[in-house]
Every structure is written in structure tokens, then in C-alpha cells.
Design an enzyme around this catalytic site. Structure first.
Site, PDB file in Angstrom:
ATOM      1  CG  ASP A 176      -2.483   1.993  -2.781  1.00 34.48           C
ATOM      2  OD1 ASP A 176      -3.692   2.060  -2.969  1.00 34.48           O
ATOM      3  OD2 ASP A 176      -1.920   2.402  -1.744  1.00 34.48           O
ATOM      4  CG  HIS A 208       1.027   5.018   0.507  1.00 36.96           C
ATOM      5  ND1 HIS A 208       1.851   5.088   1.606  1.00 36.96           N
ATOM      6  CD2 HIS A 208      -0.094   4.390   0.916  1.00 36.96           C
ATOM      7  CE1 HIS A 208       1.238   4.522   2.636  1.00 36.96           C
ATOM      8  NE2 HIS A 208       0.061   4.091   2.234  1.00 36.96           N
ATOM      9  CD  GLU A 228      -4.520  -0.238  -0.016  1.00 39.68           C
ATOM     10  OE1 GLU A 228      -4.849   0.771   0.621  1.00 39.68           O
ATOM     11  OE2 GLU A 228      -3.477  -0.873   0.176  1.00 39.68           O
ATOM     12  CD  GLU A 252      -0.409  -3.237  -0.761  1.00 37.42           C
ATOM     13  OE1 GLU A 252      -1.448  -2.760  -0.259  1.00 37.42           O
ATOM     14  OE2 GLU A 252       0.665  -3.324  -0.130  1.00 37.42           O
ATOM     15  CG  HIS A 279       3.253  -3.104   2.822  1.00 37.39           C
ATOM     16  ND1 HIS A 279       3.861  -1.926   3.204  1.00 37.39           N
ATOM     17  CD2 HIS A 279       1.920  -2.884   2.924  1.00 37.39           C
ATOM     18  CE1 HIS A 279       2.939  -1.039   3.548  1.00 37.39           C
ATOM     19  NE2 HIS A 279       1.762  -1.597   3.374  1.00 37.39           N
ATOM     20  CG  ASN A 280       2.260   0.218   0.392  1.00 44.30           C
ATOM     21  OD1 ASN A 280       1.206  -0.343   0.092  1.00 44.30           O
ATOM     22  ND2 ASN A 280       2.303   1.218   1.255  1.00 44.30           N
TER      23      ASN A 280
END
Length: 631
Positions: free
Chosen positions: A202, A215, A249, A200, A170-171
Site C-alpha cells: 500500500d 494503511h 495499491e 500487497e 492482504h495488507n
């Protein structure tokens, strides 16, 4: 025989009568003995009677025996050795069959192990094993708690992607917290080197037409999308040949989405999955084997896969075109909003006004990017019924941990039926601004494939993920149990008693070996205890611990036996934790090791300890006897 061998090795070093600590360590290296410097130094000082930093030959022999000649191994050796001196090949076969559960062991197998581990040539020629050889065998990979055969890819890799657990981050770009910490390319390199297969990215509009990664709505630092995919390209298949999923994302404008697509086409080349395997419309997802060394993109998609194949055959890539796709379909929107709210509280700022794009339920997706989404198109999760009726096999869902936990509590069997058909990603709630992790086990219990954790945050949760994905050669893909793959499955993790090959697991914690000294101790002392944790379905969750051994990190001895009833062995993970008991504060962590129950060897085994960060603490280990039988 053993004495002559020993003297032949050490004699030259003692020509001047005595040796110092450095030469002692040199001899240990010459004898191929793994040691912890702190422990050897302490035992050296204890045998340095004149306190001059020098020891005699007899002192060295005493140090050698203290470090290597462990009484628990001597007792075991003497049980099978003739006159307590040597193991014949026949004696060794008996030991392998009765104690190590090697039911097919024969003298050929025994002879092979003697040739490999017996250091004394005379014994090797006689096909005998001395205590020196036995020690080296017992400390070898042959006697690790983790099955040797599971350290290579052994599972069926020809099933559809949705039939596998996939190691997921994640992230990935964050290496500290979620609000103000740095974004760094190391996050990708680190995850990929650990065989993470879903990372991931973003993405946001950046200056000079170049997309950036950070983020959103926070103060985390920014890195360029181009540099991120360069690092992904460099490390993609270092640890595993099996496919990587880039979870995008995507908050970029159509123009910068085209830039993203162009960068990926150029950087990844033939490794980027840009069409179906034979350019025809499939009826199910391909397998990891079919997608070896391929990079898949997970993002919103305009239209259907059929449309993409039809457009592709007519006109090629859709540069300059845009389409609309459902918003929040594959993004961690709850995560972003929670982070943004927390940051506003910290800075006491008014919330920014939302653009029309952010307020609406549609977001423009560049056709050039959309056409690169083949097997992993993101779709907003509405309900199990909606997915069953409308979702395509190549579409996946992202569900936040809180919503996921509610669905498990209320509708676990339906969740299982959903993950039978569709890849499902779980991500941490947005209020985990410290990058803490949730328990991944409850989501594996219902078959979720992409259970994404913050790889930068050590702890029980990452221990479980690392332990689970050690299986199947550490390739990042683990085949789900059959009851989580069959279409007629009716698995409910809350109702399992007697249905899924239950076993009785027994583990005897015999001793510890060169345990890490406590961080809170000025010497190398510790008051160690061992905890055994079972992680699995709710009925299997358990924890037991040994007594405390005072002031002994070198060779604490417990000889304590623990029994567990495991209802669903296929989902169970065993975690061994060694702690230093503290009186005032909480216990100090010394080391741990986690593995799947079905990857655990039976018999006398060493449990190799690792640090909080997953780094080997060799030679620190536990010596155990383990076995399990079907109920």
C-alpha cells in the site's frame, strides 16, 4: 530379542542404580523417540514411588511402555504378526496391501521399510519387523495422513497463470489490526517464508521523495517502500521458485512512482518481469514454469501491453512521462474508505477534504512504472459482460468480499466463466478492522485465483488456506480442477449432485497421542473431543464430532466412525480439530490439521496436529483409519 536390545541401550545409564528425569529424557532421545515433556514428566512422577525424583530400570521400562507401547498399535500388530512376536516380510506385505492400500506392495518394499524402521539388528538381518519397528513405522512420515507424493511439486505447471489458485496475502505489511496497529517488514518475511506468492504493498507519498507503506487514512505506522522491496528481494524465492505478484495499491504522485520503479529495477534486477517472454505480443498468460524466479507487478497500466512493447522497441523506458488510468482499478478502495470512516468515528474528527485527484475518476500513472506492468495489469470490474467484451487476457480484477459474495449468490456460473479467462483477486471488506478473515472456500469454488487473507490472523480461514496450499509441494500454486479451467465449463457450485466424481468418505477416529494439555488446566489433563469438518461446495459442508474422553490427554481412545458423502472431491478440504470440553466457557482449542481430500492417504494414519499459528505440536497427533470410494 527385544529385551536384549532394550537392555543394551539403557544399561549404562543405570550403573548407579537409578536415574532422574533428565537422564530419562536423554534415553528417550537416544532411542529417537519423539515426546512431549509435560507427558513424560507426569508419567515419571507416577512411577517415582518414593517421590525422590529417581526411578529404577523397571520404572523406566514402565514409562517407556506407557508412552510408546500403545494398545491400539499392539492390537493391529498382533493381527498380522506370527505368534504375535514378529512380522515376516510376507506378513508385512499383507498388511501394506490390505490396510494401507498399497496395492503394488511386494517383499522388496517391505524389506526396504524394515531396513529403515526396525531398530533391532538381529530382526533386520532376518527381514523381520518387531513391535518396536512397527511402532516406529506407524509414527513415521510413511503413515502420515498427508500423501507423501503431494509434498513435492507434481502438478502440471505449464498452464496459463489463470489456471491456478495462488496463495495470497492482504495488507501484508500489517501484523495486527487495520486501524492503529504496526506496519512491519516481518509481515512480508513471514508471508514469503510460508510460500505466499501474492503480497500487497500500500504505497503513499513519503518525506524526502521516498514512498512509504502503510494503511492509508489510518493511524497504522509507516515503513519505507525501499525497505519493503529489500525484504521481498531477500525472501522472495526461499520457499518456492514460482513467480511472485506484488499487488501495488498505489496512491503515490508520478514523481514518487518513478522512485518506486527505480528502486524495483535496481533491487530486483533480472528477477523483475519487465517484458513478455520473447518481447512479442502473446495471446495468453504464461505459465508458472515459464515465470520461475520472476517478480510480477500488479498495478494500473497506461495504454495496452501492445503499446508498451511498441514504445519499448522505439525509445526504452518512459522516464518523466505520465499517463492516465482508471481510478480504483486495482485498489481496495472500499477497504480504505470503510477504515477511514471507522477511524473518524473513534477519533470524532471531521473527514478531510478530498483532493481533486481523489474526487476524480482518473489518476496519473508514471510511464516508468506503467511500462513495468506486463502480465498483471489491474482493471476496474464493472460486470461480467463488460469484462467479456472489453477485458484483455493480461488484465485482472480486484473484487471486495461483499460484492464477490453477491455475485456468487446471483451468478455463480458466470463468475466461473470469468475466472476461466481472467485472474481475479478477492480482498476483505474494510469493516474487518480487527484483521479478521472471510471464508475463502466459497471463492475457490468459483475459481478465484488470488483469494487474499490477513496472514497475521489465525483461525479457521487461515487453516483452510494453509491446508489447501500444502498441496503440490507447498509451492504456493495449486492447479484448479479441470471443470474450473475448461472454456466450455458450466460448473455451478450450487448444482453438483452426481456430476463430479462423488465419493463416500469414511473416517474412524481411533485415538489421540500426547495431545497438548489444556491451557486452562493446571496439570496436563484435558477432556478431549475431535471434530471433523468438511469444507467445499455448499452440498458438501458438514461437521461431526466424537464423544468426550475425560481426564486423558496422553492416550484417549474413541474408536468412533463417521461417514460423509462428498459431491465434489476436487474442492473438498478436511479439517480435524481437537478441543478440550469446557463446562462454563466455550471449548478450548488444542490443535488442528487441514488438508485437501485428494491429498489424504487411505488406511491407518497419523494426523499431525498444529497450533493456532500453524506451528507443529509434534508428537501430538490423532490415529485414524480413513478410506473413500466412488459412489
Amino acid at each position: 530379542m527385544e529385551n536384549k536390545w532394550f537392555m543394551d541401550i539403557i544399561f549404562d545409564e543405570f550403573r548407579d542404580g537409578k536415574i532422574n528425569l533428565d537422564k530419562t529424557l536423554k534415553l528417550f532421545n537416544k532411542m529417537e523417540i519423539s515426546y512431549d515433556y509435560v507427558h513424560v514428566k507426569k508419567v515419571f512422577k507416577k512411577n517415582d514411588s518414593q517421590k525422590k525424583g529417581l526411578i529404577t530400570m523397571e520404572d523406566f521400562r514402565a514409562i517407556y511402555r506407557t508412552i510408546l507401547h500403545r494398545p491400539e498399535l499392539s492390537e493391529l500388530f498382533n493381527t498380522y504378526a506370527q505368534n504375535k512376536k514378529v512380522l515376516s516380510a510376507a506378513n508385512f506385505v499383507d498388511f501394506l496391501k490390505k490396510e494401507q492400500f498399497e496395492v503394488k506392495a511386494d517383499e522388496r518394499r517391505a524389506g526396504s521399510l524394515i531396513s529403515k524402521y526396525e531398530p533391532i539388528e538381529e530382526a533386520r538381518k532376518r527381514k523381520e519387523m518387531t513391535f518396536e519397528g512397527f511402532i516406529r513405522y506407524m509414527l513415521s512420515e510413511e503413515c502420515s495422513i498427508f500423501k507423501k507424493e503431494n509434498k513435492v511439486v507434481y502438478q502440471d505447471m505449464s498452464r496459463p497463470l489463470c489456471d491456478y489458485y495462488i496463495s495470497s496475502s492482504h495488507n501484508t505489511y500489517l501484523i495486527q489490526d487495520q486501524l492503529i496497529g504496526p506496519s512491519h517488514l516481518w509481515g512480508y518475511a513471514n508471508s514469503l517464508k510460508r510460500a505466499c506468492r501474492c503480497v500487497e504493498i500500500d504505497c503513499w507519498d513519503g518525506p524526502d521523495g521516498e514512498p512509504i507503506v502503510y494503511h492509508g487514512h489510518t493511524l497504522t505506522s509507516r515503513i519505507t517502500f525501499k525497505n519493503v522491496i529489500s525484504v521481498v528481494h531477500k525472501h522472495a524465492f526461499e520457499a518456492s521458485d514460482y513467480p511472485i505478484i506484488l499487488s501495488l495499491e498505489n496512491h503515490c504522485s508520478p514523481k514518487q512512482q518513478e522512485r518506486m520503479a527505480a528502486h524495483m529495477l535496481h533491487m530486483f534486477g533480472e528477477t523483475l518481469c519487465v517484458s513478455t517472454l520473447d518481447d512479442t505480443m502473446p495471446t495468453q498468460l504464461p505459465s508458472p514454469e515459464q515465470l520461475k524466479c520472476k517478480i510480477l507487478l500488479k498495478n494500473k497500466k497506461v495504454g495496452t501491453l501492445e503499446d508498451t512493447l511498441r514504445w519499448r522497441s522505439r525509445s526504452g523506458m518512459g522516464e518523466g512521462d505520465t499517463g492516465e488510468a482508471e481510478d480504483t482499478s486495482g485498489t481496495d478502495e472500499e477497504d480504505d474508505e470503510a477504515s477511514e470512516q471507522l477511524l473518524r468515528k473513534l477519533s470524532q474528527k471531521e473527514p478531510p477534504k478530498k483532493s481533486k485527484k481523489e474526487k476524480g475518476h482518473k489518476v496519473k500513472v508514471a510511464m516508468m512504472l506503467s511500462e513495468l506492468i506486463i502480465y498483471t495489469a489491474s482493471r476496474k470490474f464493472a460486470s461480467f459482460e463488460d469484462s467479456k467484451e472489453k477485458q484483455k487476457f493480461y488484465q485482472n480484477n480486484s473484487i471486495g468480499e461483499v460484492k464477490g459474495q453477491k455475485l456468487i449468490k446471483r451468478r455463480a456460473p458466470d463468475f466461473v466463466l470469468h475466472t476461466l479467462r481472467f485472474i481475479t483477486r478477492i480482498y476483505p471488506k474494510g469493516t474487518r478492522t480487527d484483521s479478521s478473515n472471510y471464508d475463502p472456500q466459497e471463492f475457490w469454488n468459483v475459481g478465484c485465483q488470488l483469494v487474499a487473507l490477513n496472514f497475521q490472523t489465525p483461525g479457521v480461514q487461515m487453516d483452510l488456506l494453509i491446508g489447501k496450499f500444502m498441496d503440490n509441494g507447498g509451492c504456493g500454486y495449486v492447479l484448479k480442477p479441470e471443470f474450473l479451467r475448461k472454456r466450455d465449463a458450466c460448473f455451478d457450485p450450487f448444482h453438483v449432485t452426481g456430476k463430479y466424481n462423488p465419493v463416500t468418505l469414511t473416517i474412524k477416529i481411533i485415538s489421540g497421542y500426547q495431545l497438548p494439555p489444556s491451557n486452562l488446566s493446571k496439570s496436563n489433563k484435558a477432556d478431549p473431543l475431535v471434530k471433523i469438518e468438511i469444507h467445499g461446495v455448499p452440498a458438501d459442508i458438514a461437521k461431526q464430532q466424537t464423544s468426550v474422553i475425560k481426564n486423558n490427554a496422553l492416550n484417549p481412545r474413541w474408536n468412533e466412525t463417521f461417514t460423509f458423502n462428498i459431491q465434489v472431491p476436487d474442492l473438498a478440504l478436511i479439517r480435524f480439530v481437537v478441543e478440550d470440553q469446557m463446562v462454563i466457557t466455550s471449548n478450548d482449542f488444542l490443535g488442528q490439521f487441514t488438508l485437501p481430500l485428494l491429498s489424504m492417504n487411505k488406511g491407518y494414519r497419523h494426523v499431525p496436529l498444529v497450533s493456532k499459528l500453524g506451528v507443529s505440536l509434534k508428537p501430538a497427533s490423532l490415529f485414524v483409519y480413513s478410506w473413500y470410494i466412488e459412489q
